[in-house]
Scaffold this active site. Structure first.
Site, mmCIF file in Angstrom:
data_model
loop_
_atom_site.group_PDB
_atom_site.id
_atom_site.type_symbol
_atom_site.label_atom_id
_atom_site.label_comp_id
_atom_site.label_asym_id
_atom_site.label_seq_id
_atom_site.Cartn_x
_atom_site.Cartn_y
_atom_site.Cartn_z
ATOM 1 N N TYR B 101 0.861 -1.198 0.000
ATOM 2 C CA TYR B 101 0.000 0.000 0.000
ATOM 3 C C TYR B 101 0.885 1.231 0.000
ATOM 4 O O TYR B 101 1.924 1.256 0.664
ATOM 5 C CB TYR B 101 -0.888 0.006 1.259
ATOM 6 N N GLU B 189 -3.536 7.476 -3.948
ATOM 7 C CA GLU B 189 -3.447 6.254 -3.160
ATOM 8 C C GLU B 189 -3.376 5.063 -4.096
ATOM 9 O O GLU B 189 -4.100 5.014 -5.087
ATOM 10 C CB GLU B 189 -4.683 6.141 -2.259
#
Lengths: 293, 381
Positions: B101, B189
């Protein structure tokens, strides 16, 4: 005593030749504010209704002794205008401009902190500030203000007016009213202003207006609990705002439970502030608190 | 503005963040053609502005063009948390070895950029952060300096990504940060950020939120919205430069300034009513703006009364009043309007309003009184 601006404040208006800049600068001057200069590159030597125009802020400061800048320039040039004012050495910069990209604001904030830590930036995207009877540096309608002993600090422009109006209706005047703006990176935060009001001998009570999003109100609550001995009346807008919706201000976004009106109200209540759920009761509540003292 | 996955990936590709090759498809036929062009196994991904697509069945593998056709048929029209799927992203399938991530955003408290990275990607990162805070590495970045090489390196090593991913991940982080800044994003993101069997580090998903205040630097960005599924009224409001959000009550609200409008919704609720919308005409609204705003509310059949709450600063009460007068002359307004005017040039505004001969125009002296009148009128009509 007022905070940040008073009868000795000398204002240079960046963007005086624009429609909004001119309207408000002249209004402020008519109120008694010392509007000593304007800037507009290429128009140096001209004047607007008797106010001399300079090409740069530093020239204006040298020639007139201006110590405060009021900024109306459009968003693409606003960050640059703030940096120019800081470099010219003014004490207070008030940026009215709405719509400055957050990336620019973050750069300006950190650069000022690193290179001009004593310069106070109010805004951007704010109504400015007024010390009633002394000086109006911004766009607040002075008719609703009155000289007195209450300090007002708010994240929202029009709600600042609402709060001031309610105070004045009750005969409660103000030392200084400040709109710090609702953008994600305000130059001045609640704590900066609360600490000035706490230190100001003439300010007897403080009204604080917040809104949903971010954690500025929660941090202000911590500060109030530890450092503020004067009565504080607080109001938070956005109780009924649906979560996840962005309501106008870049700042007003709720994510999770953090930043909700309920969380902020609870934090302020725990810090000893009188928290209202109706902004029209601000004057009444302050009157009661002052009477109890 | 939140971008769809494929829009975010197009921005990533522009700046050099590695993304798998893919095509947009709006029909099963287009999906089949896209799969044929890409060759091999593809992933058919629903394009909606909401998370949790995978769990809802909006992401499926297809081994060949015919399968892509079948999966597209299944996914198109699917309702994912209130969002109907109208577009697909057909992407070359990756050989995933590990999922990570990464993100960049603004930390409003610290007033610095915040970079986050975790070796535990591919799942709900908020849950990871809550259960194992040490698994998410957070780094503050000075916006004046930007992300230096050493900080990108530190992010990757502290997050303990697989050693063979390090070089690619550092490079990708730097590009991702560049995208965050140069495209004026509120958020970039990537979840998951993957290490492939071939040793490449690739952004397998994208979540990009653009700061609309930065659009003057990116004249093509407003076009992204044309591909979004926005209710017609909201689009109409947007085109007219008004900030409008539909809510489910029956008292229409028009005000100036987000704070005052939010507060108006609260006071309406406090006196027992429910707002039909949030509509902020912004600072410096002229007569046209007010007429436009009233036209927007006319699109909502649920509205029974309208409350106009203006506290003038940069906005002038006389201009607002002219707008209301103009609306009464030009539009066939279906509901009563309660008006509260204060601040700059409010007296002149009230005088102008006094000239309107209509029982549908109801003045109010205070915000509370205005809310009470509007709510009572909504109840009886």
């Amino acid at each position: 005593m007022a905070i940040l601006i008073d009868e000795n404040t000398k204002v240079v208006v960046q963007g005086l030749t624009g429609k909004e800049g001119q309207f408000h600068a002249l209004r402020n001057r008519a109120y008694g504010t010392k509007v000593v200069a304007g800037t507009r590159p290429g128009k140096g030597g001209e004047q607007v209704e008797g106010i001399p125009i300079f090409d740069t802020v530093s020239q204006a400061v040298e020639a007139t002794g201006a110590n405060t800048s009021l900024i109306f320039v459009p968003p693409p040039f606003a960050a640059d205008a703030i940096l120019e004012a800081a470099a010219a050495g003014v004490d207070v910069i008030v940026a009215i401009t709405e719509g400055i990209p957050a990336q620019d604001e973050a750069k300006v904030f950190n650069y000022l902190k690193e290179t001009a830590p004593d310069t106070v930036l109010i805004g951007p995207n704010c109504p400015g500030l007024i010390s009633p009877g002394k000086s109006n540096v911004g766009i607040m309608p002075h008719e609703i203000t009155k000289p007195g002993n209450i300090g007002v600090v708010s994240r929202s422009g029009t709600l600042t007016y609402q709060a001031v109006h309610e105070l004045t209706l009750r005969g409660l005047g103000q030392t200084t009213c400040i709109g710090i703006g609702g953008d994600p990176v305000p130059g001045t935060n609640f704590i900066d202003v609360l600490s000035r009001f706490q230190d100001d001998p003439e300010t007897e009570g403080i009204v604080m207006i917040g809104e949903i999003g971010g954690d500025a109100e929660e941090r202000a609550a911590e500060f109030i609990a530890e450092h503020v001995t004067k009565p504080v009346v607080a109001y938070i807008a956005g109780v009924t705002a649906p979560p996840g919706k962005k309501m106008g201000h870049a700042g007003a976004i709720i994510s999770g439970s953090k930043g909700t009106a309920a969380a902020k109200m609870e934090a302020l209540r725990a810090a000893g502030a009188t928290v209202l759920d109706d902004p029209t009761q601000i004057g009444e509540a302050m009157e009661r608190l002052l009477a109890e003292r | 503005m939140d971008l769809l996955e494929y829009q975010g990936k197009s921005l990533f590709a522009r700046i050099g963040v590695p993304v798998p090759d893919g095509r947009v498809a709006a029909t099963p036929e287009e999906a089949r053609d896209a799969a044929a062009e890409l060759g091999g196994t593809v992933v058919v991904k629903a394009q909606v502005q909401v998370g949790g697509r995978g769990k809802a069945g909006g992401i499926k593998l297809a081994a060949n063009p015919e399968e892509a056709y079948a999966r597209a048929e299944e996914i198109l029209g699917m309702n994912i948390k209130g969002h109907v799927v109208k577009k697909l992203w057909i992407e070359k399938a990756s050989n995933i070895k590990a999922e990570y991530y990464a993100s960049f955003t603004l930390d409003r408290s610290a007033k610095k950029h915040l970079g986050m990275i975790s070796a535990k990607g591919g799942m709900d990162i908020e849950q990871v952060a809550a259960e194992e805070p040490e698994a998410v590495v957070k780094v503050h970045i000075d916006p004046v300096i930007g992300l230096p090489n050493w900080q990108a390196t530190e992010m990757v090593y502290r997050a303990k990504l697989d050693p063979e991913a390090a070089r690619g991940a550092i490079k990708l982080l730097k590009k991702l940060y560049q995208a965050f800044v140069e495209f004026d994003c509120d958020l970039v993101e990537v979840n998951p950020l993957i290490l492939t069997e071939e040793g490449d580090v690739v952004a397998l998903d994208s979540k990009v939120a653009l700061d609309e205040n930065g659009f003057f630097r990116h004249p093509d960005f407003p076009n992204f919205a044309m591909e979004h599924d926005i209710p017609p009224v909201e689009r109409m409001a947007k085109d007219r430069g008004l900030n409008f959000i539909k809510l489910d009550g029956d008292v229409g609200i028009i005000g100036n300034g987000a704070g005052l409008v939010m507060s108006t919704l609260d006071v309406v609720s406090l006196v027992g009513g429910k707002a039909a919308n949030f509509l902020d005409v912004g600072g410096g609204a002229g007569a046209d703006t007010i007429t436009n705003a009233l036209e927007i509310l006319m699109q909502d059949p649920q509205v029974k009364t309208v409350l106009i709450n203006i506290f003038g600063g940069i906005t002038r009460g006389d201009l607002v009043a002219q707008g209301i007068v103009e609306a009464f002359r030009r539009l066939d307004l279906p509901w009563p309007i309660v008006v509260r005017l204060d601040g700059t040039n409010a007296e002149e505004g009230r005088r102008i309003l006094g000239e309107v001969q209509s029982e549908k125009l109801i003045p109010a002296a205070t915000m509370r009184e205005a809310a009470e009148k509007a709510v009572r009128l909504a109840e009886v009509s």
